[in-house]
Design an enzyme around this catalytic site. Structure first.
Site, short mmCIF file in Angstrom:
data_model
loop_
_atom_site.label_atom_id
_atom_site.label_comp_id
_atom_site.label_asym_id
_atom_site.label_seq_id
_atom_site.Cartn_x
_atom_site.Cartn_y
_atom_site.Cartn_z
N ASN A 224 0.83 -1.21 0.00
CA ASN A 224 0.00 0.00 0.00
C ASN A 224 0.86 1.26 0.00
O ASN A 224 0.66 2.19 0.80
CB ASN A 224 -0.94 -0.01 1.21
CG ASN A 224 -2.20 0.80 0.97
OD1 ASN A 224 -2.39 1.37 -0.10
ND2 ASN A 224 -3.06 0.88 1.96
N HIS B 195 -9.66 3.66 8.16
CA HIS B 195 -10.10 2.35 7.71
C HIS B 195 -11.51 2.02 8.20
O HIS B 195 -12.25 1.31 7.52
CB HIS B 195 -9.13 1.27 8.20
CG HIS B 195 -7.95 1.09 7.32
ND1 HIS B 195 -6.77 1.77 7.49
CD2 HIS B 195 -7.75 0.28 6.24
CE1 HIS B 195 -5.90 1.41 6.56
NE2 HIS B 195 -6.46 0.50 5.79
#
Length: 469
Positions: A320, A356
């Site tokens: 990521n 998240h």
């Protein structure tokens, strides 16, 4: 939720493949980026920029409607409000804080009202990507009004000097190659793409077919690997009675393998979308010293490093990448005024956790990441500074043994950290942690407690080293 009905037979196809319809729609959406990119290459390259923006808005909104139906209005609303913030508040710190507060609050509200105990593909998934994009735009726009001498080289590179139009902001937000799962990219890079400047041969379409197909092929390989592995390895098994009845060594070994495999679904999506970005030119990152073009501007994965690193920090550096770079650029480095690197890192990880979602598992996961990174760095420094350990580590015959042991340790800790990340709720991840007696926490806290004392014992004082010399 997905568009009602199954006129194209996606529901039946998903069932036949053993997948959910939402997951299949996601895969179809990111693969559609390739024909979209081909059309842009051949029919829109170096055309009027408003045509590029219109095309990106149309394709991006089509993808949003295909996946979420009328719930695409959430992204439209946030893009419109963001444009108004930029225009009405201008290049001010007030605009930055207003953007941060509004976009994050909207995302948190979305998480709150749509949350379940499972990982669902819903409108909040691309919206979290959009949230970072719009916050980054506000900060870059603010930097564009500051004295260039007061900016870092990185800030000068991304600063937005002009005033983006609504169409430009919308095209930037809905670019088909990154709308669903990323990667993150800046408005300045998007503007270069729209002007046809992101190419290895000026005035010509980028020679990016082969690099794009390589990433697509690699992504499909990981997709097949994940699909086949998921027949035997799943989140559900971690909380099953059968898992709880297995021996301790099996439970630990399963978490190790599961942690490796479960990330492949993210790897797949990022590799495929990176290929789209490369194909259209957004992945162009200049040339190396030998004049060879680089196509890694939108890389979210360093596959070789990811598969071979024996270090926890190595996996973080390879996974990521663009999101981590975004957090470093807009959160971590902007907290420099605190004067405490560890505090800045902790706050950056806290931001990542709430970005998240609101489940407790995210906070536990990133808290573990911080603790493991601290412990790993202390161990690395200890080996480097201890004459005995550094000599031992340099023995060629022992290196394969050390490598295997480090890999096992590395992926055990990685899987351990991912348990709360993937199981979300307190009752689920706590059940798994209890089954292995909180092994990861015990080991990490033990290391953090004893390493300073070990260092005193086996690392000579600097004065003694100087005398020895």
């Amino acid at each position: 939720m997905a568009v009602a009905g199954s006129g194209w037979g996606l529901a039946q196809l998903a069932e036949a493949l053993g997948s959910s319809e939402q997951a299949l729609r996601l895969i179809v959406s990111i693969l559609m980026g390739y024909p979209f990119a081909l059309f842009q290459r051949y029919f829109l390259f170096q055309k009027e920029t408003y045509l590029i923006h219109l095309y990106n808005v149309f394709t991006g909104l089509s993808i949003a409607y295909f996946n979420f139906g009328m719930q695409f209005f959430h992204s439209v609303l946030c893009v419109l409000i963001q444009f108004l913030i930029l225009r009405l508040m201008g290049r001010t710190i007030t605009a930055v804080f207003t953007t941060f507060f509004f976009q994050m609050t909207y995302l948190m509200a979305g998480y709150y009202f749509t949350a379940t105990e499972h990982y669902d593909i819903k409108w909040t998934m691309p919206h979290c990507v959009l949230t970072l994009k719009l916050i980054g735009l506000a900060i870059d726009y603010y930097d564009g009004g500051r004295d260039p001498e007061l900016l870092t080289p990185e800030q000068r590179r991304f600063a937005v000097r002009g005033v983006p139009t609504l169409l430009e902001v919308s095209g930037f937000s809905y670019f088909y190659g990154a709308f669903m799962v990323g990667p993150q990219f800046s408005m300045t890079d998007y503007q270069k793409l729209a002007r046809g400047e992101l190419t290895d041969v000026q005035g010509q379409r980028p020679n990016s077919f082969v690099p794009a197909l390589k990433r697509l092929s690699l992504g499909l390989l990981f997709l097949v690997t994940y699909t086949l592995s998921s027949l035997y390895i799943s989140d559900e098994y971690l909380i099953s009675d059968d898992y709880m009845e297995k021996p301790f060594w099996f439970r630990c070994g399963y978490i190790l393998i599961w942690g490796k495999i479960i990330l492949y679904k993210y790897v797949t999506c990022w590799l495929v979308t990176e290929g789209v970005c490369i194909l259209v030119g957004l992945g162009y990152n200049g040339k190396d010293q030998s004049g060879k073009p680089l196509w890694d501007a939108c890389a979210n994965m360093k596959i070789w490093l990811y598969e071979t690193t024996p270090l926890f920090t190595g996996t973080i550096a390879s996974f990521n990448i663009n999101t981590n770079a975004w957090v470093a650029r807009y959160i971590f480095k902007r907290l420099k005024f605190l004067g405490n690197k560890l505090l800045s890192q902790a706050l950056a990880l806290f931001f990542l956790a709430i970005w998240h979602g609101l489940h407790s598992g995210y906070l536990v996961c990133f808290q573990m990441e911080l603790l493991i990174v601290i412990a790993e760095r202390q161990v690395i420094n200890l080996v480097r500074d201890s004459p005995f350990l550094s000599t031992l580590a340099s023995i060629t015959a022992l290196r394969p043994i050390f490598y295997v042991l480090l890999q096992v340790n590395h992926w055990m800790f990685m899987g351990y950290s991912l348990v709360p990340f993937c199981l979300f709720t307190w009752d689920k991840w706590m059940k798994v942690y209890r089954s292995i007696y909180f092994l990861g926490h015990v080991l990490v806290f033990t290391l953090l407690l004893v390493l300073p004392y070990i260092r005193r014992l086996i690392v000579p004082r600097k004065e003694k080293l100087k005398k020895a010399e």
